[in-house]
Design a protein around this motif. Structure first.
Motif, PDB file in Angstrom:
ATOM      1  N   LEU A 243      50.128  31.072  53.829  1.00 55.04           N
ATOM      2  CA  LEU A 243      49.715  31.432  55.180  1.00 55.04           C
ATOM      3  C   LEU A 243      48.198  31.537  55.288  1.00 55.04           C
ATOM      4  CD1 LEU A 243      50.290  32.370  58.086  1.00 55.04           C
ATOM      5  CD2 LEU A 243      50.444  34.714  57.191  1.00 55.04           C
ATOM      6  N   PHE A 244      47.578  32.213  54.347  1.00 59.46           N
ATOM      7  CA  PHE A 244      46.133  32.417  54.435  1.00 59.46           C
ATOM      8  C   PHE A 244      45.387  31.088  54.265  1.00 59.46           C
ATOM      9  CE2 PHE A 244      46.430  37.142  52.973  1.00 59.46           C
ATOM     10  CZ  PHE A 244      46.995  37.458  54.197  1.00 59.46           C
ATOM     11  N   GLU A 245      45.898  30.184  53.446  1.00 52.47           N
ATOM     12  CA  GLU A 245      45.262  28.869  53.371  1.00 52.47           C
ATOM     13  C   GLU A 245      45.367  28.139  54.708  1.00 52.47           C
ATOM     14  OE1 GLU A 245      44.700  26.891  49.259  1.00 52.47           O
ATOM     15  OE2 GLU A 245      46.851  26.928  49.682  1.00 52.47           O
ATOM     16  N   GLU A 246      46.485  28.294  55.375  1.00 52.67           N
ATOM     17  CA  GLU A 246      46.666  27.673  56.687  1.00 52.67           C
ATOM     18  C   GLU A 246      45.706  28.254  57.719  1.00 52.67           C
ATOM     19  OE1 GLU A 246      49.748  28.215  60.312  1.00 52.67           O
ATOM     20  OE2 GLU A 246      50.605  28.227  58.304  1.00 52.67           O
ATOM     21  N   LEU A 247      45.560  29.580  57.724  1.00 53.00           N
ATOM     22  CA  LEU A 247      44.762  30.239  58.750  1.00 53.00           C
ATOM     23  C   LEU A 247      43.280  30.266  58.415  1.00 53.00           C
ATOM     24  CD1 LEU A 247      46.999  33.326  59.624  1.00 53.00           C
ATOM     25  CD2 LEU A 247      46.952  31.079  60.719  1.00 53.00           C
ATOM     26  N   PHE A 248      42.921  30.419  57.140  1.00 55.36           N
ATOM     27  CA  PHE A 248      41.533  30.623  56.737  1.00 55.36           C
ATOM     28  C   PHE A 248      40.898  29.394  56.099  1.00 55.36           C
ATOM     29  CE2 PHE A 248      43.179  35.149  55.674  1.00 55.36           C
ATOM     30  CZ  PHE A 248      43.234  35.473  57.015  1.00 55.36           C
ATOM     31  N   GLY A 249      41.711  28.446  55.669  1.00 55.25           N
ATOM     32  CA  GLY A 249      41.206  27.300  54.932  1.00 55.25           C
ATOM     33  C   GLY A 249      41.569  27.391  53.460  1.00 55.25           C
ATOM     34  N   PRO A 250      41.253  26.378  52.677  1.00 56.10           N
ATOM     35  CA  PRO A 250      41.672  26.341  51.272  1.00 56.10           C
ATOM     36  C   PRO A 250      41.224  27.582  50.500  1.00 56.10           C
ATOM     37  CG  PRO A 250      40.745  24.229  51.931  1.00 56.10           C
ATOM     38  CD  PRO A 250      40.478  25.179  53.063  1.00 56.10           C
ATOM     39  N   TYR A 251      42.087  28.020  49.594  1.00 60.60           N
ATOM     40  CA  TYR A 251      41.725  29.119  48.696  1.00 60.60           C
ATOM     41  C   TYR A 251      40.428  28.752  47.987  1.00 60.60           C
ATOM     42  CZ  TYR A 251      42.031  32.446  44.829  1.00 60.60           C
ATOM     43  OH  TYR A 251      41.762  33.435  43.910  1.00 60.60           O
ATOM     44  N   PRO A 252      39.454  29.651  47.935  1.00 56.17           N
ATOM     45  CA  PRO A 252      38.104  29.251  47.519  1.00 56.17           C
ATOM     46  C   PRO A 252      37.860  29.151  46.023  1.00 56.17           C
ATOM     47  CG  PRO A 252      38.106  31.528  48.289  1.00 56.17           C
ATOM     48  CD  PRO A 252      39.475  30.996  48.541  1.00 56.17           C
ATOM     49  N   PHE A 253      38.836  29.543  45.189  1.00 51.29           N
ATOM     50  CA  PHE A 253      38.614  29.530  43.744  1.00 51.29           C
ATOM     51  C   PHE A 253      39.694  28.718  43.046  1.00 51.29           C
ATOM     52  CE2 PHE A 253      37.135  33.703  45.425  1.00 51.29           C
ATOM     53  CZ  PHE A 253      35.786  33.378  45.429  1.00 51.29           C
ATOM     54  N   GLY A 254      39.590  28.607  41.739  1.00 54.24           N
ATOM     55  CA  GLY A 254      40.511  27.760  41.001  1.00 54.24           C
ATOM     56  C   GLY A 254      41.853  28.379  40.706  1.00 54.24           C
ATOM     57  N   GLU A 255      41.933  29.704  40.720  1.00 57.54           N
ATOM     58  CA  GLU A 255      43.162  30.400  40.362  1.00 57.54           C
ATOM     59  C   GLU A 255      43.103  31.816  40.931  1.00 57.54           C
ATOM     60  OE1 GLU A 255      41.237  28.991  37.399  1.00 57.54           O
ATOM     61  OE2 GLU A 255      39.899  30.421  38.358  1.00 57.54           O
ATOM     62  N   TYR A 256      44.279  32.462  40.949  1.00 54.98           N
ATOM     63  CA  TYR A 256      44.347  33.854  41.406  1.00 54.98           C
ATOM     64  C   TYR A 256      45.245  34.625  40.455  1.00 54.98           C
ATOM     65  CZ  TYR A 256      45.008  37.957  44.391  1.00 54.98           C
ATOM     66  OH  TYR A 256      45.039  39.249  44.892  1.00 54.98           O
ATOM     67  N   THR A 257      44.739  35.762  39.994  1.00 52.81           N
ATOM     68  CA  THR A 257      45.435  36.554  38.982  1.00 52.81           C
ATOM     69  C   THR A 257      45.594  37.985  39.462  1.00 52.81           C
ATOM     70  OG1 THR A 257      44.423  35.197  37.246  1.00 52.81           O
ATOM     71  CG2 THR A 257      45.384  37.292  36.563  1.00 52.81           C
ATOM     72  N   VAL A 258      46.749  38.552  39.182  1.00 54.81           N
ATOM     73  CA  VAL A 258      47.037  39.958  39.480  1.00 54.81           C
ATOM     74  C   VAL A 258      47.248  40.690  38.163  1.00 54.81           C
ATOM     75  CG1 VAL A 258      48.807  41.512  40.392  1.00 54.81           C
ATOM     76  CG2 VAL A 258      48.002  39.591  41.773  1.00 54.81           C
ATOM     77  N   VAL A 259      46.670  41.879  38.048  1.00 58.98           N
ATOM     78  CA  VAL A 259      46.897  42.747  36.889  1.00 58.98           C
ATOM     79  C   VAL A 259      47.448  44.078  37.388  1.00 58.98           C
ATOM     80  CG1 VAL A 259      45.817  44.038  35.014  1.00 58.98           C
ATOM     81  CG2 VAL A 259      45.090  41.698  35.483  1.00 58.98           C
ATOM     82  N   VAL A 260      48.490  44.575  36.727  1.00 50.56           N
ATOM     83  CA  VAL A 260      48.992  45.923  36.985  1.00 50.56           C
ATOM     84  C   VAL A 260      48.652  46.776  35.764  1.00 50.56           C
ATOM     85  CG1 VAL A 260      50.991  47.369  37.444  1.00 50.56           C
ATOM     86  CG2 VAL A 260      50.850  45.082  38.461  1.00 50.56           C
ATOM     87  N   ALA A 261      47.755  47.723  35.946  1.00 49.50           N
ATOM     88  CA  ALA A 261      47.417  48.647  34.864  1.00 49.50           C
ATOM     89  C   ALA A 261      48.583  49.600  34.626  1.00 49.50           C
ATOM     90  CB  ALA A 261      46.162  49.431  35.211  1.00 49.50           C
ATOM     91  N   ASP A 262      48.726  50.054  33.405  1.00 52.00           N
ATOM     92  CA  ASP A 262      49.861  50.920  33.082  1.00 52.00           C
ATOM     93  C   ASP A 262      49.535  52.386  33.344  1.00 52.00           C
ATOM     94  OD1 ASP A 262      52.385  51.566  32.363  1.00 52.00           O
ATOM     95  OD2 ASP A 262      52.135  51.211  30.216  1.00 52.00           O
ATOM     96  N   GLU A 263      48.946  52.660  34.481  1.00 50.05           N
ATOM     97  CA  GLU A 263      48.772  54.010  34.981  1.00 50.05           C
ATOM     98  C   GLU A 263      48.420  53.934  36.465  1.00 50.05           C
ATOM     99  OE1 GLU A 263      44.648  55.886  33.896  1.00 50.05           O
ATOM    100  OE2 GLU A 263      45.530  55.051  32.069  1.00 50.05           O
ATOM    101  N   GLU A 264      48.454  55.065  37.120  1.00 48.26           N
ATOM    102  CA  GLU A 264      48.227  55.068  38.562  1.00 48.26           C
ATOM    103  C   GLU A 264      46.740  54.868  38.881  1.00 48.26           C
ATOM    104  OE1 GLU A 264      49.845  58.458  40.524  1.00 48.26           O
ATOM    105  OE2 GLU A 264      51.921  57.970  39.971  1.00 48.26           O
ATOM    106  N   LEU A 265      46.497  54.145  39.970  1.00 51.66           N
ATOM    107  CA  LEU A 265      45.153  53.971  40.509  1.00 51.66           C
ATOM    108  C   LEU A 265      45.161  54.468  41.950  1.00 51.66           C
ATOM    109  CD1 LEU A 265      44.278  50.341  39.321  1.00 51.66           C
ATOM    110  CD2 LEU A 265      43.928  52.490  38.105  1.00 51.66           C
ATOM    111  N   ASP A 266      44.044  55.045  42.378  1.00 58.45           N
ATOM    112  CA  ASP A 266      43.987  55.550  43.744  1.00 58.45           C
ATOM    113  C   ASP A 266      44.274  54.445  44.754  1.00 58.45           C
ATOM    114  OD1 ASP A 266      43.372  58.021  42.800  1.00 58.45           O
ATOM    115  OD2 ASP A 266      41.229  57.903  43.193  1.00 58.45           O
TER     116      ASP A 266
END
Length: 466
Positions: A243-266
């Protein structure tokens, strides 16, 4: 040390950054031992002097032990106090000259103090992460710490082999020798110092979406015990990307990564090509889906198109907030206008002392800035209509890709797409503290912006919004 007077790089953080030069590349070689929280590093910066000869300049770096400093291979005079490494080259650097700086440092990294708590390097129960917005980058490496000074990065991290190292950009190599592994990442797109992310932890790596279908490579690094919940909570991220590529244009970087730390973050925090979440953002019930959309949207608004200084932070947060509303509208939830009504009612009950275009350091992460920023974007959409609004957005992101922007530049850009002058709208929403009336939408109750091809079915401490 005496020398040239430093120009103020950012009115909110005058001690951070030096506008007399710019860096175009950082090469960081780090060794980190999680047990004693020990970091040793070498940084090589390739930089260019500004319009005047450079007799002195500074880098921002927390209170580490400095081993060696070189400028163009020669030892300069330097002093390291108060988070500033002041350097006087053996010979003045001519205006416009390319030069290199090499810094060796070591110590126990810790967050730098700020009005929002500790920022930057955060030692975890088992590992570490970096969440630097806005001024935490000097907690772990020497940098010209101002958002407008964007550079490419190569980051090498050597750490015990049990740990996964994740940084924004492309993983070039992973080399194991004895009990340690060296991970080397390359971020070729220009990156602000506060947007250099890093995570060191015990993770399982998973792919998001079907890599066989092409598109943006998306991966995640997640504690094993959270994989069942994560697989539901982040299942719709590939649809958000579409959706965001459709509305905003091509994703600007080569890749997208998500990290979940093993503790709570604000709050979750985005870096360039990378977003960091806590265990509290993974509940198996999609309870934080709006935050997933928010952090992804920052890859366009904030990371690719970056604010020139922190006065303009609403251009990051207002558009990321509005992206949440667009995702809701497109994915079967409440429309953007319905969410705008709710936000407007909330703000109407709050103190009216926020000037969106220059909120001041105290209010730059106030929840009202996020909500009012989203409302200001909605007001522009209502004034332009969908066709012109989304053309305007895509053009804004295309023209300024990998660049820096200001509020004045944005209002000038928007005016080109308007049938009538928008001076009163911008004055009311951006420069006056009183909350303007909610505009009537020139948009249908259900989205009428470009049709889909089938369509889809922040700081670690002290910040209250993402």
């Amino acid at each position: 040390m005496s020398g040239q007077k430093t120009e103020v790089s950012d009115p909110y953080f005058p001690a951070n950054g030096d506008s007399r030069y710019r860096v175009h590349r950082y090469e960081l070689a780090l060794e980190y031992r999680p047990g004693p929280n020990r970091l040793a590093g070498t940084a090589r910066l390739s930089a260019i002097a500004g319009r005047a000869p450079l007799t002195e300049f500074h880098l921002n770096l927390a209170e580490f032990r400095i081993g060696r400093v070189l400028v163009n291979g020669r030892a300069p005079h330097y002093a390291h106090r108060g988070g500033r490494l002041r350097i006087r080259p053996a010979k003045p650097l001519p205006a416009g000259a390319a030069f290199t700086v090499e810094v060796h440092w070591a110590g126990n990294p810790k967050p730098v103090r700020s009005p929002w708590g500790g920022l930057g390097w955060e030692e975890l129960t088992d590992g570490a992460l970096v969440a630097s917005q806005p001024v935490g980058a000097p907690s772990w490496y020497p940098c010209n710490d101002r958002p407008a000074d964007k550079a490419s990065y190569q980051i090498s991290v050597n750490t015990p082999s049990a740990y996964t190292v994740v940084a924004g950009g492309r993983l070039l190599t992973r080399t194991t020798r004895a009990s340690t592994t060296t991970w080397v990442y390359e971020q070729s797109a220009p990156t602000s110092s506060y947007l250099v992310g890093l995570s060191i932890g015990m993770h399982q790596t998973v792919l998001l979406g079907d890599p066989g279908l092409g598109g943006v490579p998306q991966s995640a690094h997640v504690p094993a015990h959270l994989l069942p919940q994560f697989s539901r909570d982040f299942a719709r991220q590939p649809a958000m990307m579409q959706l965001f590529e459709e509305l905003f244009g091509p994703y600007p970087f080569g890749e997208y990564t998500v990290v979940v730390a093993d503790e709570e973050l604000d709050v979750p925090v985005e870096a360039q090509g990378l977003s960091l979440f806590g265990t509290n953002h993974v509940d198996g019930a999609r309870g934080s889906e709006r935050l997933i959309a928010h952090e992804l949207a920052h890859q366009w608004f904030g990371n690719s198109v970056t604010i020139a200084d922190w006065r303009h932070i609403w251009l990051n947060e207002g558009f990321a907030k509005y992206a949440e509303w667009l995702w809701s509208e497109r994915s079967g939830g409440r429309t953007a206008h319905e969410l705008a009504v709710t936000a407007h009612r909330l703000l109407a009950t709050r103190t009216q002392d926020l000037r969106l275009a220059d909120p001041g350091r105290k209010l730059m992460f106030d929840d009202r800035l996020y909500q009012r920023g989203g409302l200001a974007v909605h007001a522009v959409r209502c004034a332009l209509g969908d066709g012109a609004f989304f053309r305007m957005l895509r053009d804004w992101l295309t023209v300024h890709r990998n660049g820096v922007v200001t509020t004045a530049g944005f209002t000038t850009h928007v005016a080109r797409y308007a049938a009538d002058p928008l001076d009163d709208l911008f004055s009311a929403w951006l420069y006056e503290p009183a909350l303007p009336p909610l505009p009537s939408p020139a948009i249908p109750a259900k989205p009428g912006y470009p049709p889909t091809n089938g369509g889809p079915g922040k700081g670690r401490r002290g910040r209250t919004s993402a």
